[in-house]
Structures are given as C-alpha cells and as structure tokens.
Design a protein around this motif. Structure first.
Motif, PDB file in Angstrom:
ATOM      1  N   MET A  10       8.140  -5.702   0.948  1.00 16.73           N
ATOM      2  CA  MET A  10       6.717  -4.709   0.417  1.00 16.73           C
ATOM      3  C   MET A  10       5.949  -5.042  -0.842  1.00 16.73           C
ATOM      4  N   MET A  11       5.907  -6.650  -0.848  1.00 15.82           N
ATOM      5  CA  MET A  11       4.921  -7.249  -1.320  1.00 15.82           C
ATOM      6  C   MET A  11       3.493  -7.813   0.008  1.00 15.82           C
ATOM      7  N   LEU A  12       5.007  -8.499   0.531  1.00 12.80           N
ATOM      8  CA  LEU A  12       3.263  -8.593   1.851  1.00 12.80           C
ATOM      9  C   LEU A  12       3.078  -7.131   2.639  1.00 12.80           C
ATOM     10  N   LEU A  13       3.945  -6.263   2.267  1.00 11.44           N
ATOM     11  CA  LEU A  13       2.997  -5.058   2.952  1.00 11.44           C
ATOM     12  C   LEU A  13       2.398  -4.554   2.231  1.00 11.44           C
ATOM     13  N   ARG A  14       2.516  -4.177   1.583  1.00  5.11           N
ATOM     14  CA  ARG A  14       0.783  -4.013   0.029  1.00  5.11           C
ATOM     15  C   ARG A  14      -0.065  -4.798   0.679  1.00  5.11           C
ATOM     16  N   THR A  15       0.312  -6.615   0.750  1.00  8.79           N
ATOM     17  CA  THR A  15      -1.251  -6.910   0.732  1.00  8.79           C
ATOM     18  C   THR A  15      -1.356  -7.099   2.133  1.00  8.79           C
ATOM     19  N   ALA A  16      -1.085  -6.811   3.760  1.00  3.39           N
ATOM     20  CA  ALA A  16      -1.104  -6.753   4.737  1.00  3.39           C
ATOM     21  C   ALA A  16      -1.872  -5.699   4.319  1.00  3.39           C
ATOM     22  N   LEU A  17      -1.506  -4.676   3.636  1.00  4.97           N
ATOM     23  CA  LEU A  17      -2.351  -3.307   4.461  1.00  4.97           C
ATOM     24  C   LEU A  17      -4.157  -3.236   3.344  1.00  4.97           C
ATOM     25  N   ASN A  18      -4.218  -4.320   2.209  1.00  7.03           N
ATOM     26  CA  ASN A  18      -5.101  -4.411   1.601  1.00  7.03           C
ATOM     27  C   ASN A  18      -6.487  -5.077   1.708  1.00  7.03           C
TER      28      ASN A  18
END
Ligand SMILES: Nc1ncnc2c1ncn2[C@@H]1O[C@H](COP(=O)(O)OP(=O)(O)OP(=O)(O)O)[C@@H](O)[C@H]1O
Length: 476
Positions: free
Chosen positions: A34-42
């Motif tokens: 989830m952390m990686l997904l949020r960083t990638a989206l940002n």
C-alpha cells in the motif's frame, strides 16, 4: 522492493498461511504494498487529477448511497373534480425547459393558439435543475382514472422525484417557481380579448387590432411619455394601497377623427396585455344592467367609453327634465354643483351623470378592483365639463393631432416597408408642416400603390394639391 515483488510476496504469503507469524508476514507485505502504491500514484498522477478522481468517486458513492432516499410526488391531472393547476403549470413549464435536450416530444397546434405547442410524450424521464437540486419528471397515465373522465381521456399524472434531503426546498421554493414561471408564460402568450356590451352581457372576442407603440405614428416624446406613465402606474400598487386609492388611472384621448385614438387604445392594451371593455352607453338599457356590466369587468383591464361628447345619451338636464339617479350612482363630492352635473347620461328614460358613473366605479373597485384603466375619447374636448377633467377623474389627457414631424416615417415603414431615410421624406415633411392631414388619411393614400416609389410620388402630388387648396381657402 517493487510493486510487482510486493504483490508476489503477498500472494505467496497467502498460499502459505498457516500460523500467526504467517499472518503477520501477510500484513507486513500488504502494508508495504500500500505504501509503495501510494508513492507511485503520487509520483505518477498530478495532484489536480487526483483531487478530481477523488471528488468524482465521492459523488458517485454519495449518489449510490442516497438513491434509496429519493422521494416521489404525484401531480394528477384533476384535483377534487377540477383541473389541477399545478399539473397544467408543469405541462407548460417542462417543455420550455427541456426542448433542447429531450429526445422525444409531442407537437401540436390548437386553433386558438398562435404558435405550435410542445408537450412531453411520457416516453422518457426529463431532468430539471433548480439551484443545487436535480429533479426528475415523468409523465404517466393513471390506472385509477375517475369514472367521469374515463370515457373522454386517460387521466395523466406527473411523477416528480428528488432527493429527500431537498424536501423543504422543493415544497417551499421549487413548486412556486414552476407555478410562477407558468403564470409569466401564460401572460406572455395570452390573447387579449375585447368585450362589447350587448344589453346585459359582455360579448367576447379576440382583440386582433395589430397596433403597437412601434407602429403608432406619434411624436416620439409623447409616445415615451405615455409608455412611462403606464409603467409607473403598473409599478405603484403599494402606493395606491398605502394612500387608500383604487388602483386605477383615467385617460382622456382627444383630437380630430382619424388621428389614432382607437389605435392608441389598442396599442396600450397590447402593451399592457390588458383586456378591453368597450362600454358603448347606447347599448345599455337600464342602470342595473350597467352596474352588472361594470361588476363583470375583470382586473387588469381597460374600460373604454368612446366619443363621450357626441353620445346621444348626454343630455342637458334643463332642456330634458331628466332625473338624476343619485341613489344609483352617489355623487356626493364637490362636483355636484358644477355645470357638468347638468349633463346627464340617460338610460331608457332614467339618467345619471358621468361623474356619478366614475364615482360608482371608484366605489366598486375600492374593494378589490386592481389595475383598471378607464379611457374616454372625444373629438371635442371643449364640450367636456371641466369637472370631469380634474385629476383623479382624468389623470392624463393626451392630444392626438394631425401628422407632423418625423412621425410620417413610421407610416412609411408600416405601409411601404421603407426603413430609415428616403430622398422624398424631407419634401413630404415640409408639406405636412404647412397643411393639416390626419394619419388615417396618410395611411389611406400610402395604400393606394403597391410600389413604394410610386406611392411616395403620388403622395407628394396629393399633399401639393392640398396645399394649393388651403392657400385658396385662406384667400377667400
Ligand atoms: N397615429 C397613428 N398611427 C398609425 N396609424 C394611425 C394613426 N392614426 C390613425 N391611424 C390609422 O388610421 C386608422 C383610423 O384611426 P383610428 O380609428 O385610430 O382614429 P380615431 O382617432 O380613433 O378616429 P375616430 O375619432 O374617428 O374614432 C387606423 O386604423 C390606422 O390605420
């Protein structure tokens, strides 16, 4: 760790879930994912686009959430045995709102209507927007129609649906908005009626007189003055109430025959969208008939008494011994001593004064009568008693006279379609200043030829002949 590696780690952990420590591993891998997904989206999606997507998702979710709270109102065609005015209002209001967006409409034309009528056909739901509220309308045919309508029509009804949270606003504001819009539309489309008195009853027909302030050949200043006066009268309801006067205004139109008195009345009626009551006193057979006729006139109307000076019923009391019906038309004010009281209008051997008639109208309209205009016309103002001309009785006197100045250009536009200037206009206007010609005579002359050029040349000849005649007349 990449997103793909983290997804693989989660799925392999799922496969091997056996103990509490394994569950902990799954949780750790999921959090990392989830952390990686949020960083990638940002990193990949700009902030504005993210906000847009979130707001859309939010609306979608809230719409779905609220769907079950929608409420519906039935607006049936008939109410308590009568046509439901709200149904009628919706019928007129909706087509005006949806004509450009609706895919399926009905078109028709009634003999009484000037324009084609558009209506909803009931096949699709239409959406109206009022402030922040979305309102859905659907036309349906009722299964439980009342018996007395069954044979003639299928009773229809509108179903109006909206979010329950807007209930108060819809009930208090939207419904009045639909009714008010309908009233305004009706006033705009309304055919103006002319009512003529046939002994006891008003006979009604459409006022087809096309005169308007645009087509009236009148000095522009005078025209503006009349329009301003009418507008002021309409605006002053509160003032009339405050000072306790009936909301009415009296006009005297005077001038030679053919100078446009009747045309001005039609222009006023068309401008105000008021009905006209043509009160021809010679067709009144008794005072009670006259009173009934006056009582039957409606608000927002013009009552016309034409040619007041040459009305055969206007008699001089001293020569006829006619008796005033002061008990029918009480005339207790100071006018009773004036010369005017010597003139009486005789109705079948009984008589009353015109000032009495006006007082009676005041009394009648002080209790509820609104927006009444009374117009008297005469070709001879000098024959009218000054008592009748005082303000309050005749609030405004309008003199209509021979055609002068640039007013001729309006007739050239009406009858010959000549807009703007023409080389002969100056000569014509010069000749009109020297002689006396009524607009009616000019109109008649201009209609003699279809070719505008020929019509103008012939008109110049006509005016020149008239000028010679008037010079000769002056010499005699
Ligand atoms: N000022 C005007 N502007 C445009 N047309 C006019 C004017 N005056 C008269 N006419 C034309 O002449 C015709 C007769 O005029 P109208 O009946 O209005 O005059 P009137 O003053 O009421 O006459 P009367 O005193 O004989 O009743 C009108 O139908 C119209 O065509």
């Amino acid at each position: 760790m990449t997103i793909r590696a983290s997804v693989e780690s989660i799925s392999s952990s799922f496969m091997n879930v056996r103990s509490a420590s394994s569950w902990f591993e799954v949780y750790a891998a999921f959090s990392t994912f989830m952390m990686l997904l949020r960083t990638a989206l940002n990193d990949l999606i700009p902030h504005q686009i993210q906000s847009f997507i979130f707001s859309k998702l939010k609306t979608l979710l809230s719409d779905r959430q609220h769907n079950h709270q929608e409420i519906s109102i039935e607006i049936t065609q008939f109410w308590d045995g009568q046509t439901n005015q709200l149904f009628q209002a919706a019928q007129e209001y909706l087509p005006a709102r949806i004509i450009n967006s609706c895919k399926s409409l009905k078109l028709g034309k009634l003999p009484k209507h000037k324009n084609v009528v558009v209506a909803m056909d009931g096949k699709e739901e239409v959406v109206d927007q009022f402030e922040d509220i979305k309102l859905k309308w659907k036309l349906e045919t009722s299964k439980n129609e009342p018996d007395h309508h069954k044979s003639l029509y299928n009773m229809q009804l509108f179903i109006l649906s909206f979010d329950e949270k807007h209930r108060d606003k819809v009930m208090n504001k939207y419904i009045s908005h639909v009714l008010n819009t309908y009233q305004t539309m009706k006033a705009e489309q309304r055919t103006i009626k002319i009512h003529s008195l046939n002994s006891r009853y008003w006979l009604t027909s459409d006022l087809t007189h096309p005169a308007s302030f645009d087509t009236l050949a009148l000095d522009p200043k005078k025209k503006k003055d009349i329009i301003d006066d009418l507008d002021r009268f309409l605006r002053r309801k509160d003032l009339y109430n405050k000072v306790g006067k009936p909301w009415k205004r009296g006009y005297l139109l005077y001038g030679p025959p053919g100078t446009g008195k009747s045309s001005l009345i039609a222009a006023m009626a068309n401008y105000l969208k008021f009905d006209v009551y043509d009160l021809e006193l010679t067709s009144v057979h008794s005072n009670s008939d006259l009173m009934r006729a006056l009582r039957d006139t409606t608000n927002r109307s013009i009552i016309v008494i034409e040619d007041i000076d040459c009305n055969k019923e206007v008699l001089v009391r001293s020569t006829t011994n006619s008796v005033r019906l002061t008990n029918s038309f009480s005339d207790s004010d100071s006018d009773s001593d004036s010369d005017f009281d010597n003139k009486a209008v005789e109705v079948k051997g009984r008589s009353f004064t015109l000032s009495g008639l006006l007082n009676y109208m005041d009394g009648l309209w002080s209790s509820g009568g609104e927006e009444r205009i009374i117009i008297f016309t005469t070709n001879h103002r000098e024959r009218i008693d000054p008592a009748l001309l005082r303000p309050g009785r005749m609030d405004k006197q309008i003199h209509l006279s021979f055609l002068k100045g640039k007013a001729f250009r309006i007739l050239a536009s009406n009858y010959l379609d000549i807009e703007g200037d023409h080389p002969l206009f100056e000569q014509i206007e010069g000749l009109l200043e020297k002689i006396q010609v009524t607009p009616a005579i000019v109109a008649e002359q201009l209609m003699r030829n279809e070719d505008p050029e020929v019509a103008l040349e012939e008109f110049v000849k006509f005016l020149q002949e008239k000028e010679v005649d008037s010079v000769l007349l002056n010499c005699e």
